[in-house]
Design an enzyme around this catalytic site. Sequence first.
Site, PDB file in Angstrom:
ATOM      1  CE  LYS A 262      -8.458 108.397  -0.948  1.00 58.64           C
ATOM      2  NZ  LYS A 262      -7.441 108.004   0.025  1.00 58.64           N
TER       3      LYS A 262
ATOM      4  N   GLY B 167     -12.297  97.536  13.966  1.00 58.32           N
ATOM      5  CA  GLY B 167     -11.982  97.144  12.586  1.00 58.32           C
ATOM      6  C   GLY B 167     -10.680  96.377  12.521  1.00 58.32           C
TER       7      GLY B 167
ATOM      8  N   GLY C 136      -9.200  94.958   9.744  1.00 61.56           N
ATOM      9  CA  GLY C 136      -8.836  94.757   8.346  1.00 61.56           C
ATOM     10  C   GLY C 136      -7.329  94.774   8.211  1.00 61.56           C
ATOM     11  CG  HIS C 137      -5.645  95.112   4.303  1.00 64.68           C
ATOM     12  ND1 HIS C 137      -6.897  95.275   3.762  1.00 64.68           N
ATOM     13  CD2 HIS C 137      -5.053  94.116   3.617  1.00 64.68           C
ATOM     14  CE1 HIS C 137      -7.059  94.408   2.783  1.00 64.68           C
ATOM     15  NE2 HIS C 137      -5.963  93.688   2.671  1.00 64.68           N
ATOM     16  CB  VAL C 138      -4.649  99.475   9.157  1.00 66.20           C
ATOM     17  CG1 VAL C 138      -3.796 100.246  10.153  1.00 66.20           C
ATOM     18  CG2 VAL C 138      -4.402  99.997   7.753  1.00 66.20           C
TER      19      VAL C 138
END
Length: 357
Positions: A83, A183, A185-187
Site C-alpha cells: 500500500k 456510506g 460513496g462509490h461502493v
Amino acid sequence: MKTMRLPHDSHSLPPEEVVPFRDAESGASGVIVLHSTALGPAAGGCRFWHYTSDQDAVVDALRLAEGMALKNALADLPFGGGKAVLRSPERPHDRAALFRAFGRVVRELKGRYVTAEDVGTGVADMEVVAGETRHVAGLPPRDGRPGGDPSPWTALGVVQAMRVAVRHRLDAELSDVTVAVQGLGHVGFALCELLHGMGAKLIVAEPRSEVAARAADRFGAMVMSSKALLSARADVFAPCALGGVLDAEAVAQLRARVVCGAANNQLADADLAVRLAERDVLYAPDFLVNAGGIINVAGEHLGWNASEVRRRVMGVGQRMKTTLALAAREGMTPHEAARTIAMDRMAQARRVEAVAA
Ligand code: NAD
C-alpha cells in the site's frame, strides 16, 4: 530513495520493506509499504489523505498493506500485498506534480509494487502515475477489457458474501432482509443498487445529504445518522465508509446479526472479532468481502477479460462458505479462519520458493 528492510516472520506478519519518500520540489511525501511479495508483486492502492504526522501515515500504510496481503492471498491472486500513502500537503500544491513524483518512486521499485487508486485518488491520478511507470492499474478500460473504477466489482463481491452470511446466520435470503448501509460513496451506492434490485430493504447513512436523498428516492431507503444506524432495526450492517467503525462501543450498540461491508479495516481492534462472535453477530471479514475491486485491478494488470474477472468476483461467495466451514470446524471466528487460509497460502508459496532456491 531511503529503503528500510525489516525481518520477515510468517506469524507476526511484519512488512518486508518500508519505503518512505519525500520530493522537495512537488511537496510530495509519504510511504510505500511492501508487506509481502511471497505470492507476487505487492499490489495495493495509493491513498491520498491528510495525516497529522509521518508516523500516522506509516502506521496507516502498515495496517493497510497487511490487509492487502491477506486480501490478495485469500482471493487467490498472483500478488503479494502493499500500500502507498501520499500525504495531502497543507500548502497549495500541484496535484499532477505530486502524482508524478509518486510515480517515480513506484518506478524505482521495479515492479515489486503495483499501485492503483484508493481513498482520495482516482483514475485521472493513475493516468498521471502511468506517465512515469507501467506498474500501475486502475486506468480507463480499453477495448472492453477490465479497468477503470473498481467499485462496482467490489459491490458485486460484497453481495456474494452477504448472501452466504445471511443464509448461514439468519437462514434467510437477501430479499427478506433489511440492510443498513453506512456510506454511499462509490461502493455503497452501487451496493444499494444491487440490493434494491434483489428486493432487500435499505436504511442508509451518508453525510452528503443530497446523495442520501437520492438513495431515499431511488431505493425507498430510510435515511438515518451514522451513529443511529448501529442500533437501527436492520438484519445486516454494511460499513462502506472509512475503517475503524467497529470499536467496543459500536459493537455493544449493534443490533444487526450480520456485519458485511466494503470498508477496509472495519475492526478498530482485532479482538473485537471475538466480542462480535460472543454477541452472536456474524462478522464477515472485510478483506474477504471487499476483494472484488482488487480482482478487477489484477485482471487489468494481467490482461484477463471481463468474464474472467466476473467469475473470480462471484467466487467471493464460495470463499465465504469455505471460511465459515473452517471457522465452525476449528472453533475460530470467521476473521481468524480467513486470516489462517490467507497466511497458509503465503507460507506455502514461501516454502515452494525456498525449495526452488
Ligand atoms: P468513497 O470515498 O467513494 O465513499 C465513502 C463514503 O462514505 C462517502 O460518500 C462519504 O461521504 C461517506 N462517509 C464518510 N464518513 C461517513 C460516516 N461517518 N457515516 C456515513 N458515511 C460516511 O469510498 P469507496 O470507494 O466507496 O470505498 C468505501 C470503503 O470501501 C473504503 O473504506 C474503501 O477503502 C473500501 N474499499 C473500496 C474499494 C473500491 O473498489 N472502491 C475496494 C475495497 C475496499
